[in-house]
Design a protein around this motif. Sequence first.
Motif, mmCIF file in Angstrom:
data_model
loop_
_atom_site.group_PDB
_atom_site.id
_atom_site.type_symbol
_atom_site.label_atom_id
_atom_site.label_comp_id
_atom_site.label_asym_id
_atom_site.label_seq_id
_atom_site.Cartn_x
_atom_site.Cartn_y
_atom_site.Cartn_z
ATOM 1 N N MET A 1 0.821 -1.206 0.000
ATOM 2 C CA MET A 1 0.000 0.000 0.000
ATOM 3 C C MET A 1 0.857 1.258 0.000
ATOM 4 O O MET A 1 0.594 2.212 -0.725
ATOM 5 N N LYS A 2 1.913 1.259 0.829
ATOM 6 C CA LYS A 2 2.743 2.471 0.898
ATOM 7 C C LYS A 2 3.485 2.704 -0.408
ATOM 8 O O LYS A 2 3.682 3.858 -0.817
ATOM 9 N N ASN A 3 3.890 1.628 -1.077
ATOM 10 C CA ASN A 3 4.519 1.794 -2.389
ATOM 11 C C ASN A 3 3.530 2.389 -3.381
ATOM 12 O O ASN A 3 3.869 3.284 -4.170
ATOM 13 N N ARG A 4 2.300 1.886 -3.354
ATOM 14 C CA ARG A 4 1.276 2.413 -4.250
ATOM 15 C C ARG A 4 0.966 3.865 -3.920
ATOM 16 O O ARG A 4 0.782 4.699 -4.811
ATOM 17 N N LEU A 5 0.913 4.172 -2.635
ATOM 18 C CA LEU A 5 0.638 5.544 -2.210
ATOM 19 C C LEU A 5 1.734 6.490 -2.689
ATOM 20 O O LEU A 5 1.450 7.589 -3.189
ATOM 21 N N ARG A 6 2.985 6.061 -2.573
ATOM 22 C CA ARG A 6 4.085 6.904 -3.062
ATOM 23 C C ARG A 6 3.966 7.134 -4.562
ATOM 24 O O ARG A 6 4.195 8.248 -5.057
ATOM 25 N N ALA A 7 3.588 6.095 -5.305
ATOM 26 C CA ALA A 7 3.441 6.240 -6.759
ATOM 27 C C ALA A 7 2.323 7.224 -7.102
ATOM 28 O O ALA A 7 2.458 8.056 -8.011
ATOM 29 N N LEU A 8 1.215 7.154 -6.376
ATOM 30 C CA LEU A 8 0.104 8.073 -6.627
ATOM 31 C C LEU A 8 0.465 9.506 -6.252
ATOM 32 O O LEU A 8 0.080 10.461 -6.929
ATOM 33 N N LEU A 9 1.219 9.664 -5.182
ATOM 34 C CA LEU A 9 1.677 10.998 -4.808
ATOM 35 C C LEU A 9 2.614 11.572 -5.869
ATOM 36 O O LEU A 9 2.629 12.784 -6.110
ATOM 37 N N ASP A 10 3.387 10.699 -6.515
ATOM 38 C CA ASP A 10 4.250 11.147 -7.605
ATOM 39 C C ASP A 10 3.425 11.648 -8.799
ATOM 40 O O ASP A 10 3.862 12.522 -9.549
ATOM 41 N N GLU A 11 2.225 11.082 -8.967
ATOM 42 C CA GLU A 11 1.346 11.528 -10.054
ATOM 43 C C GLU A 11 0.709 12.883 -9.771
ATOM 44 O O GLU A 11 0.347 13.617 -10.691
ATOM 45 N N ALA A 12 0.519 13.199 -8.485
ATOM 46 C CA ALA A 12 -0.197 14.424 -8.120
ATOM 47 C C ALA A 12 0.583 15.659 -8.569
ATOM 48 O O ALA A 12 1.808 15.723 -8.430
#
Length: 410
Positions: free
Chosen positions: A1-12
Amino acid sequence: MKNRLRALLDEARDGFSLPQAFYTDHDLFEADIQAIFGGEWLFACNAAEISRPGDYLTLEVGRESIVVLRGPDGEIRAFHNTCRHRGARICTDASGSASRLVCPYHQWVYGLDGRLLHARQMPAGFDTSRYGLAPVAVQFVCGLVYVSMAPDPPALEGFRAAVTPYIAPHQPDRTKVAFTSTIVEKANWKLVIENNRECYHCAGSHPELLVSLVEFALPEDAEEEEGLAALMQDAARRWEALRLPHRPAEGGDEFRCIRLPFNRGAVSFTTDGKPACKKLLGDFTDPDLGSVRMFRAPNNWHHFLSDHILHFRVTPLCADRTAVRTTWLVHEDAVEGVDYDLERLTKVWLATNNQDRALAENNHRGVRSSAYRPGPYAPSEFMIRNFVNWYRARMGAFAGRPTAALARAG
């Protein structure tokens, strides 16, 4: 989840709405509960809402439930609303009054201080002292009650010091509840907050509110129009003579506190702009004080007027359900039917809340579309940008993403 969250934050992207998953994904909702609602100070109520020993109210936050109550010693405490026997909810009503807390499942009995007093049918030698209710931290800001489930809650002193000069003259602790309304909006909690953080939509959606509310959000906004500039200048002179602070408090992305005027001739949130309550708050004698608008991430905003106070509390239930609780408070000595009419007092914001519910729900439906892409904020939506920046920073810290990297995103 934290890896996915970091990836989504990179998209923001800075200045844009969030990627779709932040509004719709159930796993990310659970991350919100852990990172935001499990670690921050949450507005619970005004102390006047639980004025007598035994009075309590509850907050539902995702899977969590908190009960906030006043003990026989007058102290306000908060606990996880979970029985220490087999985990049943103890207080099943949104509010009430009780001399003891009794679990409806097997009738374990707790004192208002959280101690387990009686555990029916447990064997001799059972140590009740080991099974008290799990406590929740409590702090107060001019009679406003904040709670935190965090083991080590963040500091609240800066917020308290900054906003107290604005709201203390309204004496929130010398009020009483006139009315409370709770609605459940079929929308993600962030969309509910974002809708509140801008008035870009007001002209097309809130005719009752705009009888009184001036749409500009900063004193500098008024300078663009001669009539608004004069309104702000006149109000500022009167407030300064009364020693009422009005310039924006230094809250960064975390909170906002400012006093702004109403439209000329309006003094309260009513359909004609006239006072909603004859008995003014605190020591006020002038009804024309505009309103102190206060917001603190993640879950509350407020209006402090000369004649009444409005508290708005947002609590997420699941990824697409959010409870919005509104409380109207008047002077503790005000008499319904004499000093105020309840329908007149509540009409504007009952209508506005319902309009905002429809807007947030429609927004949520649209965000779920395969065609959704984050869109850019207008300049007037700077308060959404502040909130989203705050949110991204908190989620970045939760995911172990350096703050500097977050600042570079977008």
